[in-house]
Design a protein around this motif. Structure first.
Motif, PDB file in Angstrom:
ATOM      1  N   SER A  60       3.239  15.045 -13.228  1.00  0.00           N
ATOM      2  CA  SER A  60       2.203  15.632 -14.087  1.00  0.00           C
ATOM      3  C   SER A  60       2.093  17.149 -13.905  1.00  0.00           C
ATOM      4  N   ASP A  66       4.062   5.579  -5.628  1.00  0.00           N
ATOM      5  CA  ASP A  66       3.990   5.658  -7.097  1.00  0.00           C
ATOM      6  C   ASP A  66       2.964   6.702  -7.532  1.00  0.00           C
ATOM      7  N   GLU A  67       1.809   6.708  -6.866  1.00  0.00           N
ATOM      8  CA  GLU A  67       0.765   7.687  -7.195  1.00  0.00           C
ATOM      9  C   GLU A  67       1.258   9.117  -6.950  1.00  0.00           C
ATOM     10  N   ILE A  68       1.928   9.319  -5.823  1.00  0.00           N
ATOM     11  CA  ILE A  68       2.455  10.651  -5.497  1.00  0.00           C
ATOM     12  C   ILE A  68       3.454  11.105  -6.549  1.00  0.00           C
ATOM     13  N   GLU A  91       3.882  10.104  -9.663  1.00  0.00           N
ATOM     14  CA  GLU A  91       3.236  10.341 -10.959  1.00  0.00           C
ATOM     15  C   GLU A  91       2.498  11.678 -10.955  1.00  0.00           C
ATOM     16  N   ARG A  92       1.815  11.948  -9.878  1.00  0.00           N
ATOM     17  CA  ARG A  92       1.077  13.219  -9.792  1.00  0.00           C
ATOM     18  C   ARG A  92       2.030  14.409  -9.787  1.00  0.00           C
ATOM     19  N   ALA A 152       4.383   8.759   2.039  1.00  0.00           N
ATOM     20  CA  ALA A 152       3.415   7.836   1.436  1.00  0.00           C
ATOM     21  C   ALA A 152       2.687   7.040   2.522  1.00  0.00           C
ATOM     22  N   TYR A 194       3.986   1.620  -1.196  1.00  0.00           N
ATOM     23  CA  TYR A 194       4.621   1.835  -2.495  1.00  0.00           C
ATOM     24  C   TYR A 194       3.610   2.169  -3.585  1.00  0.00           C
ATOM     25  N   ARG A 195       2.397   1.670  -3.456  1.00  0.00           N
ATOM     26  CA  ARG A 195       1.347   2.057  -4.405  1.00  0.00           C
ATOM     27  C   ARG A 195       1.074   3.555  -4.259  1.00  0.00           C
ATOM     28  N   MET A 196       0.990   4.026  -3.012  1.00  0.00           N
ATOM     29  CA  MET A 196       0.770   5.453  -2.759  1.00  0.00           C
ATOM     30  C   MET A 196       1.978   6.272  -3.220  1.00  0.00           C
ATOM     31  N   GLU A 233       0.827  -1.199   0.000  1.00  0.00           N
ATOM     32  CA  GLU A 233       0.000   0.000   0.000  1.00  0.00           C
ATOM     33  C   GLU A 233       0.867   1.257   0.000  1.00  0.00           C
ATOM     34  N   TYR A 263      -1.234  18.188  -2.766  1.00  0.00           N
ATOM     35  CA  TYR A 263      -2.133  17.428  -1.895  1.00  0.00           C
ATOM     36  C   TYR A 263      -2.764  18.272  -0.788  1.00  0.00           C
TER      37      TYR A 263
END
Length: 186
Positions: free
Chosen positions: A92, A84-86, A88-89, A125, A80-82, A78, A160
């Motif tokens: 962007s 990765d999301e951070i 990527e955002r 994260a 590392y998933r977060m 969870e 965020y």
């Protein structure tokens, strides 16, 4: 001049890891990778270990400790998933990884990967996974925050809408709305 001074420090205190790390970093900045390897080999021979970067977050009275590239936490998937999301955002909205911060002989992709898993980014994260949006994130770090993580924390606080407080070995950094209380002097 600088090189000989650091070598003198090592000679005076051969068990002090800071002097070895400083000399290795000087060589790395100069692209002298063979010398970097020689310093690391000498550290190994002398039994001197580099202090690993560590970040601590306290949640609900419990301390959570993270090291660079840490995968020991039971909620690592969870986290590392977060993470990765951070990342990527952030990309962007224009975040560019400061690969010059990495003092290892790696290609650009390797340097990006090394920076992505710094302990304070993992701690953020984890905090995002475990707390409600808007909750202030508080991190204690044993080493000085690097320029890349400092920039990332600035952007994370803006993107965020979170306040992030990082206490590193030099000072407090209070990130809010994309600005740090240190005004970029860390």
């Amino acid at each position: 001049m600088c090189e000989s001074s650091i070598k003198n420090l090592i000679e005076l205190d051969p068990k002090n890891n800071s002097a070895y790390v400083l000399l290795s970093n000087v060589y790395a900045k100069l692209g002298r990778w063979e010398d970097v390897r020689a310093v690391r080999k000498l550290m190994e021979e002398m039994g001197v270990k580099k202090t690993p970067g560590c970040s601590i977050v306290e949640l609900d009275g419990q301390l959570h400790e993270f090291f660079v590239g840490d995968e020991a936490h039971p909620e690592r998937r969870e986290i590392y998933r977060m993470l990765d999301e951070i990342m990527e955002r952030l990309k962007s909205v224009g975040y560019v990884v400061k690969t010059e911060e990495v003092l290892l002989d790696l290609d650009e992709e390797g340097k990006e990967m090394a920076l992505a898993v710094h302990s304070e980014k993992i701690a953020v994260a984890f905090s995002f996974v475990k707390t409600k949006p808007g909750t202030t994130v508080r991190i204690i770090k044993n080493l000085r925050i690097c320029g890349d993580c400092h920039e990332a924390m600035n952007l994370i606080s803006k993107v965020y809408g979170r306040e992030i407080v990082v206490r590193d070995c030099s000072r407090f950094h209070h990130f809010r709305d994309g600005v740090c209380s240190c005004n970029g002097f860390w």
